[in-house]
Scaffold this active site. Structure first.
Site, PDB file in Angstrom:
ATOM      1  CG  ASP A 290      -1.872  -1.182   1.204  1.00  0.00           C
ATOM      2  OD1 ASP A 290      -2.235  -1.654   0.111  1.00  0.00           O
ATOM      3  OD2 ASP A 290      -2.232  -1.645   2.309  1.00  0.00           O
TER       4      ASP A 290
ATOM      5  N   GLY B 227      -0.017  13.986  -2.820  1.00  0.00           N
ATOM      6  CA  GLY B 227      -1.472  13.814  -2.797  1.00  0.00           C
ATOM      7  C   GLY B 227      -1.849  12.634  -3.672  1.00  0.00           C
TER       8      GLY B 227
ATOM      9  CE  LYS C 228       2.352  -2.380  -4.351  1.00  0.00           C
ATOM     10  NZ  LYS C 228       2.103  -2.022  -2.940  1.00  0.00           N
TER      11      LYS C 228
ATOM     12  CD  GLN D  61       0.775  -8.789  -2.667  1.00  0.00           C
ATOM     13  OE1 GLN D  61       1.437  -9.476  -3.430  1.00  0.00           O
ATOM     14  NE2 GLN D  61      -0.470  -8.432  -2.945  1.00  0.00           N
TER      15      GLN D  61
ATOM     16  CB  THR E 211      -9.750  -6.135   3.712  1.00  0.00           C
ATOM     17  OG1 THR E 211      -8.688  -5.273   4.146  1.00  0.00           O
ATOM     18  CG2 THR E 211      -9.167  -7.319   2.975  1.00  0.00           C
TER      19      THR E 211
ATOM     20  CB  SER F  16      -7.589  -0.085  -1.548  1.00  0.00           C
ATOM     21  OG  SER F  16      -6.309  -0.620  -1.485  1.00  0.00           O
TER      22      SER F  16
ATOM     23  CB  ALA G 195      -2.672  -6.312  -5.360  1.00  0.00           C
ATOM     24  N   GLY G 196      -4.520  -4.184  -3.891  1.00  0.00           N
ATOM     25  CA  GLY G 196      -5.517  -3.146  -4.157  1.00  0.00           C
ATOM     26  C   GLY G 196      -4.738  -1.902  -4.512  1.00  0.00           C
ATOM     27  CG  HIS G 197      -1.954  -1.918  -7.014  1.00  0.00           C
ATOM     28  ND1 HIS G 197      -1.060  -2.484  -7.877  1.00  0.00           N
ATOM     29  CD2 HIS G 197      -1.689  -2.466  -5.801  1.00  0.00           C
ATOM     30  CE1 HIS G 197      -0.295  -3.341  -7.217  1.00  0.00           C
ATOM     31  NE2 HIS G 197      -0.662  -3.353  -5.963  1.00  0.00           N
TER      32      HIS G 197
HETATM   33  P1  GDP Z   1      -0.757   0.407  -3.551  1.00  0.00           P
HETATM   34  O1  GDP Z   1      -1.370  -0.875  -3.117  1.00  0.00           O
HETATM   35  O2  GDP Z   1       0.716   0.447  -3.312  1.00  0.00           O
HETATM   36  O3  GDP Z   1      -1.090   0.789  -4.971  1.00  0.00           O
HETATM   37  O4  GDP Z   1      -1.381   1.532  -2.615  1.00  0.00           O
HETATM   38  P2  GDP Z   1      -2.935   1.661  -2.179  1.00  0.00           P
HETATM   39  O5  GDP Z   1      -3.711   2.159  -3.320  1.00  0.00           O
HETATM   40  O6  GDP Z   1      -3.408   0.429  -1.505  1.00  0.00           O
HETATM   41  O7  GDP Z   1      -2.822   2.732  -1.031  1.00  0.00           O
HETATM   42  C1  GDP Z   1      -2.310   4.003  -1.247  1.00  0.00           C
HETATM   43  C2  GDP Z   1      -3.394   5.023  -0.871  1.00  0.00           C
HETATM   44  O8  GDP Z   1      -2.818   6.300  -0.729  1.00  0.00           O
HETATM   45  C3  GDP Z   1      -4.465   5.180  -1.938  1.00  0.00           C
HETATM   46  O9  GDP Z   1      -5.677   5.489  -1.321  1.00  0.00           O
HETATM   47  C4  GDP Z   1      -3.958   6.352  -2.769  1.00  0.00           C
HETATM   48  O10 GDP Z   1      -5.008   7.067  -3.427  1.00  0.00           O
HETATM   49  C5  GDP Z   1      -3.332   7.205  -1.704  1.00  0.00           C
HETATM   50  N1  GDP Z   1      -2.172   8.009  -2.118  1.00  0.00           N
HETATM   51  C6  GDP Z   1      -1.203   7.703  -3.018  1.00  0.00           C
HETATM   52  N2  GDP Z   1      -0.252   8.659  -3.020  1.00  0.00           N
HETATM   53  C7  GDP Z   1      -0.636   9.575  -2.108  1.00  0.00           C
HETATM   54  C8  GDP Z   1      -0.054  10.795  -1.635  1.00  0.00           C
HETATM   55  O11 GDP Z   1       1.019  11.209  -2.044  1.00  0.00           O
HETATM   56  N3  GDP Z   1      -0.747  11.467  -0.677  1.00  0.00           N
HETATM   57  C9  GDP Z   1      -1.932  11.034  -0.172  1.00  0.00           C
HETATM   58  N4  GDP Z   1      -2.511  11.756   0.764  1.00  0.00           N
HETATM   59  N5  GDP Z   1      -2.501   9.888  -0.597  1.00  0.00           N
HETATM   60  C10 GDP Z   1      -1.847   9.169  -1.533  1.00  0.00           C
HETATM   61  P1  IMO Z   2      -0.907  -4.127  -2.284  1.00  0.00           P
HETATM   62  O1  IMO Z   2      -0.419  -4.658  -3.608  1.00  0.00           O
HETATM   63  C1  IMO Z   2      -0.991  -4.632   2.059  1.00  0.00           C
HETATM   64  C2  IMO Z   2      -1.037  -8.739   3.561  1.00  0.00           C
HETATM   65  C3  IMO Z   2      -2.295  -9.204   4.278  1.00  0.00           C
HETATM   66  C4  IMO Z   2      -1.714 -10.227   5.239  1.00  0.00           C
HETATM   67  C5  IMO Z   2      -0.586 -10.853   4.406  1.00  0.00           C
HETATM   68  C6  IMO Z   2      -0.976 -12.176   3.744  1.00  0.00           C
HETATM   69  O2  IMO Z   2      -2.177  -3.408  -2.332  1.00  0.00           O
HETATM   70  O3  IMO Z   2       0.206  -3.373  -1.605  1.00  0.00           O
HETATM   71  P2  IMO Z   2      -2.493 -12.798   1.647  1.00  0.00           P
HETATM   72  O4  IMO Z   2      -3.936 -12.536   1.381  1.00  0.00           O
HETATM   73  O5  IMO Z   2      -1.564 -12.244   0.633  1.00  0.00           O
HETATM   74  O6  IMO Z   2      -2.205 -14.246   1.924  1.00  0.00           O
HETATM   75  O7  IMO Z   2      -2.199 -12.022   3.042  1.00  0.00           O
HETATM   76  O8  IMO Z   2      -0.240  -9.914   3.432  1.00  0.00           O
HETATM   77  N1  IMO Z   2      -1.250  -8.191   2.204  1.00  0.00           N
HETATM   78  C7  IMO Z   2      -1.189  -6.898   1.906  1.00  0.00           C
HETATM   79  N2  IMO Z   2      -1.019  -5.815   2.694  1.00  0.00           N
HETATM   80  N3  IMO Z   2      -1.093  -4.481   0.718  1.00  0.00           N
HETATM   81  C8  IMO Z   2      -1.225  -5.550  -0.074  1.00  0.00           C
HETATM   82  O9  IMO Z   2      -1.198  -5.469  -1.434  1.00  0.00           O
HETATM   83  C9  IMO Z   2      -1.335  -6.829   0.508  1.00  0.00           C
HETATM   84  N4  IMO Z   2      -1.514  -8.073   0.021  1.00  0.00           N
HETATM   85  C10 IMO Z   2      -1.443  -8.892   1.066  1.00  0.00           C
HETATM   86  O10 IMO Z   2      -2.936  -8.138   4.934  1.00  0.00           O
HETATM   87  O11 IMO Z   2      -1.119  -9.562   6.327  1.00  0.00           O
HETATM   88 MG    MG Z   3      -2.874  -1.561  -1.833  1.00  0.00          MG
END
Ligand code: GDP
Ligand code: IMO
Ligand code: MG
Length: 422
Positions: A13, A409, A16, A221, A298, A296, A39-41
């Site tokens: 998170d 942001g 990415k 991850q 769960t 994003s 993953a949740g991107h």
């Molecule tokens: P990922 O799994 O690595 O793609 O990241 P996630 O999407 O799960 O979580 C990142 C969260 O931070 C998302 O809600 C994005 O919209 C938000 N985000 C990304 N970059 C920034 C930033 O620079 N500032 C803020 N405030 N939010 C951000």
């Molecule tokens: P993104 O790509 C954050 C965590 C879970 C749990 C562990 C194992 O959005 O960064 P799994 O379902 O993979 O067997 O769970 O890994 N986990 C993540 N935490 N971001 C993720 O993906 C994750 N994918 C798995 O919360 O602790």
């Molecule tokens: Mg994520």
């Protein structure tokens, strides 16, 4: 041509999805190489927000080819929901999204097994995303998996054999379940999947590279969740490190170009497992609120803490990071001071390396002045406050790698590239 790789350096998170979207215009192809719908991107642009699980984050920029590689595990039902939502919002995927025949399928019973194993672990549970990731990779490694390419060959027999094996395990665990709805959605997903191009992605990618095309690999991850180098057993079941791109796409190590390492200006973790810099106080709550730190996928509250430079240095080492990207700087905009963990205390002794087990280690902090300035509308590094520049210099000195991009942001536009000398 070489491939560039973008990897999360913390516990996932890091942002990415946002950065892959920003970088995509510079590449011809974007490819995912591991993980699955755990993953949740998140991407935000033009007032819209999208969350991608299995589809690469390069899907929104023009007509770029996006590839789901062999290292990915794919749930057809979740894939269908994700792809249909994108198509409904006007994004045509069918021609541009290619799926490796060697990617493994997450079966409905893999999801049930994920829940059953977690229940059996009781207090020691990992806190998985419940998407069947562990059981699917287990079947892959134990040579019992069902692959995307199998959909076209003897599929019913392979599915039935895998399901029967899973049912036996579930019976031995005394786990009650109902497959009806899951299975129905899954087979609808299989039919939907057939409209996409199944490819030998290793041939496709290497062919594109020899034609001079550029490829960006998108990690899921983060390094601290890597099956080998993360905080085992509280990890995911794939290699999230740089080498995972080689095995997850069929790319030779000497084809790797830049390795982008992405991290938050602080640190978060979802699920169970050690987290040395975790904050249990008001500051932790403040970071969580300001950073909207809720999963994003769960919706779970993410645990928050200060940046951990010991863990980051370790991640940079195993990944061979050449460029750093710092995300969510704006979340710390209002803080008077900011802490960074530079060492761990283990049994009273200070260490500056990442040990075998981080359970119970105490963080040793350095405190730096905050910048107390709203950075969210900044457009260039020339606008950075002095204290922010000092924070960046401190990080670069500690980590030994330049910070090339700073995110202020969630929106695509809130991204600042630094052109300072390396
Ligand atoms: P990922 O799994 O690595 O793609 O990241 P996630 O999407 O799960 O979580 C990142 C969260 O931070 C998302 O809600 C994005 O919209 C938000 N985000 C990304 N970059 C920034 C930033 O620079 N500032 C803020 N405030 N939010 C951000
Ligand atoms: P993104 O790509 C954050 C965590 C879970 C749990 C562990 C194992 O959005 O960064 P799994 O379902 O993979 O067997 O769970 O890994 N986990 C993540 N935490 N971001 C993720 O993906 C994750 N994918 C798995 O919360 O602790
Ligand atoms: Mg994520």
């Amino acid at each position: 041509m070489k491939v560039d790789i973008l990897l999360g350096l913390q516990w996932g998170d890091e942002g990415k999805g946002k950065v892959v979207d920003v970088l995509t215009p510079r590449y011809d192809v974007v490819a995912r190489f591991q993980g699955g719908p755990n993953a949740g991107h998140t991407l935000e642009f033009e007032g819209q927000k999208y969350v991608l699980r299995s589809i690469p984050s390069g899907i929104f920029q023009g007509d770029k080819v996006n590839i789901i590689g062999n290292g990915v595990v794919l749930d057809p039902a979740l894939f269908k929901a994700e792809a249909e939502a994108l198509e409904a919002s006007g994004h045509n995927l069918k021609e541009r999204l290619h799926i490796s025949k060697k990617a493994h399928l997450i079966l409905p019973t893999h999801r049930i097994l994920d829940a059953a194993y977690e229940a059996a672990k009781g207090d020691a549970k990992v806190g998985t995303t419940g998407k069947g990731i562990g059981p699917t990779y287990t079947d892959k490694i134990s040579r019992n998996g069902v692959r995307v390419g199998d959909i076209l060959h003897d599929f019913d027999k392979k599915y039935a054999a895998a399901k029967a094996r899973h049912e036996q395990i579930l019976e031995s665990l005394n786990y009650e379940y109902d497959l009806t709805e899951l299975e129905k959605a899954w087979f609808e997903g299989i039919e939907y999947l057939k409209q996409f191009r199944f490819v030998d992605s290793e041939h496709e990618i290497n062919g594109l590279l020899s034609e001079g095309k550029s490829v960006l690999c998108e990690g899921a991850q983060g390094t601290m969740l890597d099956i080998d180098f993360g905080s085992y057993p509280f990890v995911t079941s794939s290699n999230t490190v740089c080498a995972g791109a080689c095995t997850g796409l069929g790319i030779a190590p000497n084809k790797i170009g830049e390795v982008y390492g992405i991290f938050k200006a602080y640190c978060t973790r979802v699920g169970a497992g050690p987290f040395p810099t975790e904050l249990f106080d008001k500051t932790g709550d403040q970071i969580c609120t300001l950073g909207h730190e809720f999963g994003s996928v769960t919706g779970r509250k993410r645990r928050c803490g200060w940046i951990d430079l010991v863990a980051l240095k370790y991640a940079i080492m195993v990944d061979g990071v050449t460029k750093l990207i710092m995300m969510k700087s704006d979340v710390l905009d209002s803080f008077e001071t900011i802490k960074a963990c530079v060492a761990y205390k283990v049994n009273g002794e200070e260490i500056d390396y990442f040990p075998f087990d981080i359970e119970g280690v105490e963080p040793v902090y350095v405190e730096l002045p905050g910048w107390q300035t709203d950075m969210t509308k900044m457009q260039s590094e020339d606008e950075f406050p002095e204290e922010f520049n000092a924070y960046l210099s401190f990080l670069e000195e500690q980590l030994g790698v330049p910070v090339k991009i700073v995110s202020v942001g969630p929106d695509r536009e809130q991204t600042i590239e630094r052109y300072t000398e390396e």
